[in-house]
Scaffold this active site. Sequence first.
Site, short mmCIF file in Angstrom:
data_model
loop_
_atom_site.label_atom_id
_atom_site.label_comp_id
_atom_site.label_asym_id
_atom_site.label_seq_id
_atom_site.Cartn_x
_atom_site.Cartn_y
_atom_site.Cartn_z
N HIS A 164 0.83 -1.20 0.00
CA HIS A 164 0.00 0.00 0.00
C HIS A 164 0.87 1.26 0.00
O HIS A 164 1.61 1.50 0.96
CB HIS A 164 -0.88 -0.05 1.26
CG HIS A 164 -1.76 1.12 1.47
ND1 HIS A 164 -1.69 1.92 2.59
CD2 HIS A 164 -2.75 1.63 0.70
CE1 HIS A 164 -2.61 2.86 2.52
NE2 HIS A 164 -3.26 2.71 1.39
N HIS A 179 -0.68 10.72 -2.45
CA HIS A 179 -2.00 10.34 -1.91
C HIS A 179 -2.88 11.56 -1.62
O HIS A 179 -4.03 11.64 -2.05
CB HIS A 179 -1.85 9.50 -0.65
CG HIS A 179 -3.18 9.16 -0.04
ND1 HIS A 179 -3.80 9.95 0.91
CD2 HIS A 179 -4.06 8.16 -0.31
CE1 HIS A 179 -4.97 9.43 1.21
NE2 HIS A 179 -5.16 8.35 0.49
O1 G3P Z 1 -6.21 1.17 -2.77
C1 G3P Z 1 -6.62 0.61 -1.58
C2 G3P Z 1 -6.71 1.58 -0.48
O2 G3P Z 1 -5.46 1.68 0.00
C3 G3P Z 1 -7.22 2.92 -0.75
O3 G3P Z 1 -6.79 3.72 0.24
O4 G3P Z 1 -5.50 5.21 1.49
O5 G3P Z 1 -4.53 4.55 -0.64
O6 G3P Z 1 -6.54 5.96 -0.65
P1 G3P Z 1 -5.78 4.92 0.09
#
Ligand code: G3P
Length: 247
Positions: A6, A48
């Site tokens: 992630h 992000h």
């Molecule tokens: O892509 C899966 C999930 O991690 C989405 O969360 O925190 O990366 O937006 P984020």
Amino acid sequence: MQIFAHRGFSSQYPENTMTAFRKALEAGADGIELDARLTQDGKIIIMHDASVDRTTNGKGKVRDLTFAEILGLDAGVKKGLVFEGERIPVLEQVFDELGGKLLINVELCNYDEGDNRMLANQTVELIEKYKLVDSVIVSSFRFNNLVYVKDKNPNISCGLLAKQGLLGAFARSFLNHSVSVDALHPFYTDTNFSLIRREQQCGRKVRAWTVNDPKDIRRLYDLGADAIFTDDPLNSREFYASEKLLE
Ligand code: G3P
């Protein structure tokens, strides 16, 4: 059950950076997850948050900064001095270096912008340019993005993200089946046996986010989830080995 790192190997390295992605590959992750946004002048970079404030030494929203301004920022120093000098990657750089070596889940994160096709279209063009249709997954909480991707290239695999709890109820419900996607990406505590079975019976994969505790990894494995997103792919790999779990 596949392991996606992630934002890269983000528990130990600066999230969404080339170092975090390379370390995820070294750790044996099946894939990486990263977040795509457009700069003011239309370049896809990896970040992000809507603003650069939390993870870099800069200030401001990505959509208000030019690519040149983004390139000047340090994306490592806030994680630790040892990472000073780490740059914000562009999507093309990730595809160029890591494309085909592991799966790449690109989350389209234009959530602070109006609905438009620009990010989806440019992402598809890059996937095609680097011939990564079989190894890139596009995901988003905004399902219009996935409609735009499928519209341009129906062979690209798309995953609909569901927010945690009540906010994600629509995406997890049968109603989401009006969107032609290949996978559902629910929050891990919302992921249960009946959801997995229903989605898999409809030919969709289920990938749960973001799972770091071994007992949660074990639960999702036993439920038959197709993949997890985790901040620590090495820990997950070691847990697989200790429990003799299969990919
Ligand atoms: O892509 C899966 C999930 O991690 C989405 O969360 O925190 O990366 O937006 P984020």
